[in-house]
Motif scaffolding. Structure first.
Motif, PDB file in Angstrom:
ATOM      1  N   ILE A 164       5.586  91.189-124.973  1.00 51.01           N
ATOM      2  CA  ILE A 164       5.840  90.475-123.788  1.00 51.01           C
ATOM      3  C   ILE A 164       7.347  90.385-123.363  1.00 51.01           C
ATOM      4  O   ILE A 164       8.243  90.274-124.167  1.00 51.01           O
ATOM      5  N   GLY A 165       7.576  90.372-121.986  1.00 51.43           N
ATOM      6  CA  GLY A 165       8.666  90.198-121.286  1.00 51.43           C
ATOM      7  C   GLY A 165       9.609  91.332-121.162  1.00 51.43           C
ATOM      8  O   GLY A 165      10.802  91.022-120.911  1.00 51.43           O
ATOM      9  N   ILE A 166       9.317  92.654-121.437  1.00 51.85           N
ATOM     10  CA  ILE A 166      10.007  93.714-121.041  1.00 51.85           C
ATOM     11  C   ILE A 166      10.053  93.810-119.711  1.00 51.85           C
ATOM     12  O   ILE A 166       9.054  93.861-118.802  1.00 51.85           O
ATOM     13  N   ILE A 167      11.138  93.960-119.053  1.00 51.33           N
ATOM     14  CA  ILE A 167      11.559  93.818-117.704  1.00 51.33           C
ATOM     15  C   ILE A 167      11.956  95.137-117.015  1.00 51.33           C
ATOM     16  O   ILE A 167      12.466  95.916-117.702  1.00 51.33           O
ATOM     17  N   GLY A 168      11.216  95.549-116.019  1.00 47.90           N
ATOM     18  CA  GLY A 168      11.532  96.521-115.198  1.00 47.90           C
ATOM     19  C   GLY A 168      11.911  96.480-113.820  1.00 47.90           C
ATOM     20  O   GLY A 168      11.463  95.268-113.019  1.00 47.90           O
TER      21      GLY A 168
ATOM     22  N   ASP B 165      10.444  95.456-106.365  1.00 39.02           N
ATOM     23  CA  ASP B 165       9.829  94.915-107.311  1.00 39.02           C
ATOM     24  C   ASP B 165      10.132  94.591-108.629  1.00 39.02           C
ATOM     25  O   ASP B 165      10.973  95.560-109.190  1.00 39.02           O
ATOM     26  N   ILE B 166       9.848  93.675-109.263  1.00 41.06           N
ATOM     27  CA  ILE B 166      10.119  93.342-110.746  1.00 41.06           C
ATOM     28  C   ILE B 166       9.115  93.515-111.438  1.00 41.06           C
ATOM     29  O   ILE B 166       8.047  92.747-111.236  1.00 41.06           O
ATOM     30  N   LEU B 167       9.116  94.327-112.507  1.00 40.96           N
ATOM     31  CA  LEU B 167       8.208  94.567-113.521  1.00 40.96           C
ATOM     32  C   LEU B 167       8.126  93.582-114.767  1.00 40.96           C
ATOM     33  O   LEU B 167       9.330  93.732-115.360  1.00 40.96           O
TER      34      LEU B 167
ATOM     35  N   VAL C 117      16.312  85.785-102.243  1.00 40.59           N
ATOM     36  CA  VAL C 117      16.543  86.135-103.480  1.00 40.59           C
ATOM     37  C   VAL C 117      16.991  87.704-103.687  1.00 40.59           C
ATOM     38  O   VAL C 117      16.245  88.505-103.193  1.00 40.59           O
ATOM     39  N   CYS C 118      18.150  88.015-104.570  1.00 40.44           N
ATOM     40  CA  CYS C 118      18.155  89.547-104.942  1.00 40.44           C
ATOM     41  C   CYS C 118      17.310  89.978-106.260  1.00 40.44           C
ATOM     42  O   CYS C 118      17.814  89.337-107.380  1.00 40.44           O
ATOM     43  N   SER C 119      16.380  90.489-106.046  1.00 43.15           N
ATOM     44  CA  SER C 119      15.243  90.881-107.039  1.00 43.15           C
ATOM     45  C   SER C 119      16.233  91.595-108.236  1.00 43.15           C
ATOM     46  O   SER C 119      15.668  91.308-109.376  1.00 43.15           O
ATOM     47  N   LYS C 120      17.273  92.238-107.937  1.00 44.43           N
ATOM     48  CA  LYS C 120      17.718  93.005-109.080  1.00 44.43           C
ATOM     49  C   LYS C 120      18.611  92.075-109.806  1.00 44.43           C
ATOM     50  O   LYS C 120      18.479  92.212-111.183  1.00 44.43           O
TER      51      LYS C 120
ATOM     52  N   LEU D 156       6.398  91.045-109.732  1.00 45.71           N
ATOM     53  CA  LEU D 156       6.732  89.808-109.280  1.00 45.71           C
ATOM     54  C   LEU D 156       7.518  90.419-108.095  1.00 45.71           C
ATOM     55  O   LEU D 156       8.763  91.183-108.063  1.00 45.71           O
ATOM     56  N   ARG D 157       7.277  90.067-106.732  1.00 47.63           N
ATOM     57  CA  ARG D 157       7.807  90.391-105.514  1.00 47.63           C
ATOM     58  C   ARG D 157       8.314  89.366-104.810  1.00 47.63           C
ATOM     59  O   ARG D 157       7.708  88.284-104.310  1.00 47.63           O
TER      60      ARG D 157
END
Length: 389
Positions: free
Chosen positions: A77-81, A68-70, A107-110, A100-101
């Motif tokens: 806004i927009g800090i990604i995990g 999962d992408i956080l 797609v490669c989520s990483k 965001l799944r």
């Protein structure tokens, strides 16, 4: 470029009302404080846990999965995990974080997480924050986020390369943290005579700080003064390391500064907990927020280590408020310091500790280079400027 929505992803955010399920132990509860712009890997040093009853269905909707992408969607806004194997599952998110799944077979989520954390998307997030910091962004906007979509195998290879670069950075950060702890322990032992260096067994004395150092209270006019060619302001001293980030020339300005001499110890008296201290090896001038300390009967290297000790910093932070304390000489002057009588032992202690500092600085230089390499890789690989073989 493709939008996230074009892959029919699962997009959600946490719900309100989680406070009732907070617990000392239980499942991980992810918040914006766990996200960091410098890395896509969440920081779990500050953990909040929740204990959900079996009847709670809302938790199932916001439960995280591997890959999962956080994305922070309010305030900053927009800090990604990115949720990888290091995140203990089950884990949940609050209403300030979106999940965001994306379909793993397309797609490669990483790869997407790295792209969203790169310079250009982050610039757009910051622009969004400037426009509507209070309102944040909604889940529809998350679906409109765009990213490049090279072949899946290439996405995976790029993500693996950047992950390796992150591993180098993280490894150096761990080594530096360990070296800092070792140096801190050595300071506590060597500056209090709990441990003696080989060859020394003489007596130690306890003295008030004013007996081993005093402020060089020489104030000079900088205009056309050659001494002012080497000028230091507080912001020019790197915290923790004491390195001078850059010098300025104050000879064209009509200001009053402290003059310091080679061998003086420069002590940043504003917010001393930042440890903006420097052992000068040249003559120059400095801001009045910096005290140039002259040694009295002890070596400059030993004094430089004394002012970095936890006890001394605690004493320096006692005066003039707690948020932005400014050291008060009246309190520091009476602070009790342990000092070896033998000047050779003072010098030896200073040299041992400065050698440790130099080793840490060497590692920090390597870390800066590793971060620069990773940043260059992101700029090239994530934009297609450079293609992997």
């Amino acid at each position: 470029m493709r939008t996230a929505a074009s892959f029919a992803p699962f997009i959600t955010s946490g719900s309100r009302g989680w406070a009732g399920y907070y617990a000392e132990t239980g499942d991980l509860f992810m918040r914006i404080t766990n996200l960091d712009r410098s890395s896509i890997y969440p920081d779990l040093s500050d953990r909040q846990h929740v204990a959900l009853p079996e009847s709670e269905r809302e938790g199932l909707r916001t439960g995280l999965r591997l890959g999962d992408i956080l994305i922070s969607i309010t305030a900053d806004i927009g800090i990604i995990g990115y949720v990888d194997e290091k995140i203990p599952l089950p884990a949940y998110i609050n209403q300030h974080v979106a999940c965001l799944r994306l379909p793993a077979d397309q797609v490669c989520s990483k790869f997407v997480a790295y792209f969203l954390a790169s310079a250009e998307p982050q610039k757009r997030f910051i622009e969004m924050t400037d426009v509507g910091a209070k309102t944040g962004i909604n889940l529809t906007t998350v679906g409109k986020l765009t990213f490049p979509c090279p072949p899946l195998q290439e996405q995976q290879a790029i993500a693996a390369a950047l992950s390796d670069a992150d591993g180098v950075v993280a490894g150096l950060e761990r080594v530096i943290a360990k070296k800092r702890l070792i140096k801190q322990g050595a300071m506590q032992d060597l500056l209090t005579a709990r441990r003696r260096l080989p060859g020394f067994s003489g007596e130690w004395e306890v003295k008030p700080f004013a007996q081993i150092a005093r402020i060089r209270n020489t104030k000079v006019w900088t205009l056309d003064n050659p001494v002012a060619q080497n000028c230091i302001e507080l912001e020019q001293v790197e915290h923790e390391t004491g390195r001078i980030l850059y010098w300025t020339d104050a000879t064209n300005r009509a200001t009053v500064k402290y003059q310091f001499e080679a061998g003086d110890v420069l002590f940043g008296r504003l917010r001393p907990y930042l440890r903006k201290f420097h052992h000068a090896n040249i003559q120059g001038v400095c801001s009045t927020e910096i005290w140039p300390l002259m040694t009295q009967g002890i070596g400059g290297g030993f004094l430089y280590q004394v002012i970095q000790s936890d006890g001394f910093i605690a004493a320096a932070c006692e005066a003039y408020g707690t948020h932005m304390p400014r050291a008060d000489w009246g309190k520091i002057a009476t602070h009790q310091i342990q000092v070896p009588v033998d000047p050779k032992e003072q010098q030896a202690i200073g040299e041992v500790l400065i050698d440790m500092e130099n080793e840490i600085q060497t590692l920090e230089s390597r870390l800066a280079k590793a971060r620069a390499v990773k940043e260059g890789m992101m700029q090239n690989l994530l934009t297609g400027r450079v293609r992997l073989v």
